[in-house]
Design a protein around this motif. Structure first.
Motif: not given
Ligand code: ADP
Length: 475
Positions: A455-475
């Motif tokens: 199922s997608w759950k595990k991968s979806a969490i990994s993507y969420r972590e990645l997006y959070t990291k990128i957006l966090g670095e940009r702020i």
């Protein structure tokens, strides 16, 4: 967190392969992780005919020195609240061009410009401004470059679903997009030809590059200078002066679409408890239709291109012929590979059937009716058919490459053989058939395959972590 997915295919609206499956299902999984996702794809004629949508607006873009109008249509991914925007322009985005057409470069450049304009339009008229654009494969890999050219500070992720398609077009494309040569990074200046590598531009101008399994990511890094993608990743790292994120996040499958217990396309749906009877019924109906005897059945489902290893099946045919089995192939693609498949059916009429077309319902029936699925791919970034097959209790016999390694445990829920080795392919097939004759061992393997979580759950969490990291670095 608002994310805009940009891709050229999305199931069920338009699907050619695994990319369509991913774009049709990952956004739904992300939404379950509290991410506000929307998707954008071209509104091809075929999509329009099967899924008519409501027009909600229009944008103007400048392309090749002319003003063009793009219609915006809005729909939902079936069974979800995920919004999908379809962009329509009769000249560039009405017809899906054949893989061979030179026009495709122009069309995807046009589509990429339209995506950026859509972002402005969404921000102004819908009060929906994405925090990040997630581009998929070379078709939308020009988006990061266009954003930079317009000085738009919007982070981007580029996911490589298959690095063998890089989109190498003429640099004339840059003129059409009104982008200067100096803005592009990976132009190859030959004596007369100027070549643009679209995926390469995506790698340089995006914030983060990902691919669809950990092993494939490693294979790209191990390829050293053999492939341009490695060179581009390395160059980007050197220019940035810091370690560059290049991550493999495994794909999943949509458990509502691929569920043998609720699949209306099957003759007899089944669960893990009833698979024996269920699979037999599906098999019985299919084999009668194809006029094949009731016996062990292998299948092959996939795009008929060199990557998928039909050559290995052809070479191992003498061994397969000894098994007292059927082999059913479904696929369409390149002429040469289609011919090779037709030839197999012609040469072995007593046990081979080949269906050279794209047919979603038939693929479901074949997944359910078969005992084994053959996946002799020369490379496989992730692969979804092994996951779908396992969910349907069909055991994969696959090459040791890419995502096949990450999803199949040899001897537990499937079989792996040395990539490209016909002799190992033969040996492993013999072992598989042997195991299949042992009812207890067979049951253990089928149960283990059906139980494996794709199922997608595990991968979806990994993507969420990645997006959070990128957006966090940009702020
Ligand atoms: P790829 O992305 O390289 O095409 P995947 O294994 O990731 O390979 O995904 C292939 C997807 O396309 C699966 O959902 C498979 O069922 C589907 N598919 C491929 N060929 C056909 C076909 N001829 N008819 C129906 N479905 C097909």
């Amino acid at each position: 967190m608002k994310i805009l997915f940009a891709a050229y295919e999305c199931a069920p609206f338009f699907k050619k392969g695994g990319l369509g499956d991913v774009i049709g299902s990952l956004p739904i999984a992300l939404q379950k992780e509290a991410i506000d996702v929307a998707v954008v794809m071209p509104y091809y004629d075929v999509v329009n005919e099967a899924y008519p949508q409501k027009k909600i607006g229009e944008i103007q873009i400048v392309f090749h020195g002319k003003l063009a109008t793009v219609g915006i249509y809005r729909g939902k991914l079936p069974g979800s609240r995920v919004t999908i925007y379809f962009l329509r322009n009769k000249q560039y985005m009405a017809i899906v061009n054949a893989a061979v057409s030179k026009e495709k470069y122009k069309e995807f450049a046009f589509f990429s410009i339209a995506i950026v304009e859509l972002v402005f339009w969404l921000t102004e008229t819908q009060k929906w401004k994405p925090d990040l654009i997630h581009c998929h494969d070379w078709h939308t890999a020009l988006v990061p470059l266009i954003l930079k050219k317009h000085l738009i500070a919007l982070p981007t992720v580029l996911t490589i679903h298959n690095m063998s398609h890089q989109g190498t077009g003429s640099t004339g494309l840059l003129d059409m997009m009104h982008v200067d040569d100096q803005d592009a990074k990976v132009i190859k200046r030959g004596e007369r030809i100027y070549e643009l590598n679209i995926l390469g531009e995506g790698i340089f101008h995006s914030d983060v590059v990902t691919t669809v399994s950990e092993t494939y990511a490693q294979e790209i890094l191990d390829s050293k200078s053999e492939d341009r993608i490695y060179t581009y990743l390395k160059r980007k790292e050197e220019e940035q002066g810091k370690r560059f994120i290049f991550q493999g996040i495994m794909n999943g499958i949509d458990y509502t679409v691929w569920d043998p217990a609720k699949d209306d396309l099957l003759q007899a749906p089944y669960t893990m408890q009833t698979y024996e009877v269920g699979k037999l019924k599906n098999k019985d109906v299919l084999l009668k239709k194809l006029q094949l005897p009731d016996r062990l059945t292998f299948c092959f489902i996939g795009r008929l291109v060199n990557q998928k290893g039909i050559d290995l099946i052809s070479k191992a045919m003498d061994t397969i012929a000894d098994f007292d089995c059927n082999i059913i192939l479904l696929g369409e693609g390149e002429k040469k590979t289609e011919e090779a498949v037709r030839l197999l059916a012609k040469k072995y009429p007593s046990f081979v059937r080949a269906e050279i077309f794209y047919n979603e319902p038939y693929s479901h029936q074949l997944f359910a009716a078969s005992d084994f699925i053959l996946i002799p791919s020369h490379f496989e970034p992730c692969g979804l058919i092994q996951m779908i097959a396992m969910r349907y209790g069909t055991i994969p016999i696959a090459s040791k490459t890419g995502g096949l390694v990450d999803s199949i445990q040899h001897g537990k829920n499937g079989f792996l053989f040395e990539n490209g080795s016909v002799s190992d392919f033969r040996d492993v097939m013999k072992k598989a058939v042997h195991l299949y004759q042992d009812k207890k061992k067979r049951h253990a393997m089928i149960t283990s395959a059906m139980e494996t979580d794709f199922s997608w759950k595990k991968s979806a969490i990994s993507y969420r972590e990645l997006y959070t990291k990128i957006l966090g670095e940009r702020i």
